[in-house]
Write an enzyme that holds these catalytic residues in place. Structure first.
Site, mmCIF file in Angstrom:
data_model
loop_
_atom_site.group_PDB
_atom_site.id
_atom_site.type_symbol
_atom_site.label_atom_id
_atom_site.label_comp_id
_atom_site.label_asym_id
_atom_site.label_seq_id
_atom_site.Cartn_x
_atom_site.Cartn_y
_atom_site.Cartn_z
ATOM 1 C CE LYS A 1 -4.589 0.735 0.395
ATOM 2 N NZ LYS A 1 -5.676 -0.102 -0.112
ATOM 3 N N GLY B 1 -19.670 3.274 -1.135
ATOM 4 C CA GLY B 1 -20.932 3.258 -0.397
ATOM 5 C C GLY B 1 -22.160 3.515 -1.254
ATOM 6 C CG HIS B 2 -22.338 5.932 -5.077
ATOM 7 N ND1 HIS B 2 -20.970 5.947 -5.142
ATOM 8 C CD2 HIS B 2 -22.774 5.822 -6.359
ATOM 9 C CE1 HIS B 2 -20.592 5.868 -6.408
ATOM 10 N NE2 HIS B 2 -21.656 5.775 -7.169
#
Length: 365
Positions: free
Chosen positions: A93, A198-199
């Site tokens: 990452k 999330g949407h």
């Protein structure tokens, strides 16, 4: 425990890496380009299963120490996520320090791309919080080990689509385990964070017949949902959401640390399943959750749809193939719940054991 949060950075990065229980990373690279203002951290946790794969987070950290800690946490989590997703990739990452709204420039992204390229393929990058497909297109001009690019530039596009789909599959598995039925119809689901992932998750839930309650610190993110789906309920903040009466499932989909000593005791939901990384604030939280009779679907298992997509991009992207792989998150989640019951441990510990076994076998091989 496998995926835990690095909090002990006061004695420096070397202590964290070499002497703390949360260490064990193979390589950490601190990057700086004064001309563009770039300050970044690239953390490679493991290459046992293959080149490290994980996104680039662009975030205004309070300190460089916080940025390093986040890179270490996230890269470690990617090792477990990639192992559980069955990918031939280790965990890595990167974080870029700063407010992307203020300092993100083409020059900075190109400089970052050169740093990633200098690792010679040990780390493959992609999108994360604060970075987008357009950014990956720029980074790819300097670094061929870049995924999450636009279709016009040979990429797969937005990985949030399959991330949300995978979380939805994990949620269906959780419902199957908790209530004996994989549907979310009639269930009240609270989603904290309705941004990139999330949407899309909200859309899946509504299509399946769930009652959805949301919150987000960004007013525009909330408005995007309510303009399209006026039946969705909005609450002021996460504190109100986790205390909501009649909540069946809590889906943390923002930043990490959502499950902690303050939130777990007041959770009204019977299931936690969300897209955020590193939801457990510290070791032991997973036991607190289990002791309260709450079912926790390990974050790095259910949110693996995105990494499945970007990994596929390296071999010639096929959406249907990726969606079929992401659908298997349903079976993987159920297998973890079964292992947890068999071993008498929380699901988070069961997932860690399975992932660690795969990495250990790869090292021996």
């Amino acid at each position: 425990m496998g995926v835990t949060t690095v909090t002990d950075v006061t004695d420096g990065v070397l202590h964290t890496l070499f002497r703390s229980e949360q260490g064990g990373h193979e390589q950490v690279v601190l990057c700086q380009d004064r001309a563009s203002g770039l300050k970044a951290v690239i953390a490679i946790h493991s290459t046992a299963l293959g080149p490290a794969l994980g996104g680039t987070r662009f975030y205004p950290y309070a300190s460089e120490e916080d940025a390093v800690a986040d890179a270490l946490n996230l890269s470690r989590g990617m090792s477990y996520k990639n192992a559980m997703a069955g990918l031939e990739h280790g965990g890595g990452k990167a974080v870029i320090i700063g407010d992307p709204e203020l300092i993100k420039t083409e020059q900075l992204l190109l400089a970052y791309g050169r740093f990633v390229a200098s690792l010679g393929g040990r780390y493959v990058t992609a999108c994360d919080v604060g970075t987008y497909v357009a950014d990956m297109d720029i980074i790819a001009r300097e670094n061929r080990w870049t995924t999450g690019r636009s279709p016009e530039n040979g990429g797969a596009g937005d990985s949030s689509v399959l991330t949300a789909y995978g979380v939805f599959q994990g949620m269906r598995a959780s419902a199957q385990h908790a209530w004996g039925d994989p549907t979310l119809r009639g269930r009240k689901v609270g989603v904290a964070g309705v941004g990139k992932v999330g949407h899309y998750l909200v859309e899946h839930l509504l299509e399946d017949g769930a009652e959805v309650v949301i919150t987000d610190v960004r007013e525009e993110s909330v408005r995007r949902i309510t303009d399209k789906f006026p039946q969705v309920t909005v609450v002021a903040d996460t504190d109100a959401l986790i205390r909501a009466e009649g909540l069946d499932i809590y889906a943390p989909c923002a930043l990490g640390g959502a499950l902690n000593d303050d939130t777990v005791p007041v959770l009204t939901a019977k299931v936690v399943c969300g897209a955020a990384n590193n939801q457990l604030a510290h070791p032991g939280v997973e036991k607190d959750i289990a002791d309260r009779g709450i079912l926790y679907a390990p974050d790095y298992v259910v949110n693996a749809g995105g990494v499945i997509q970007v990994a596929d991009e390296l071999h010639g992207f096929d959406f249907d193939r990726c969606k079929a792989k992401a659908a298997k998150i349903f079976d993987t989640t159920l297998a973890i719940f079964a292992r947890a019951k068999e071993d008498g441990i929380p699901p988070a510990a069961a997932a860690d054991r399975i992932a660690e076994q795969r990495m250990a076998e790869a090292r021996r091989g």
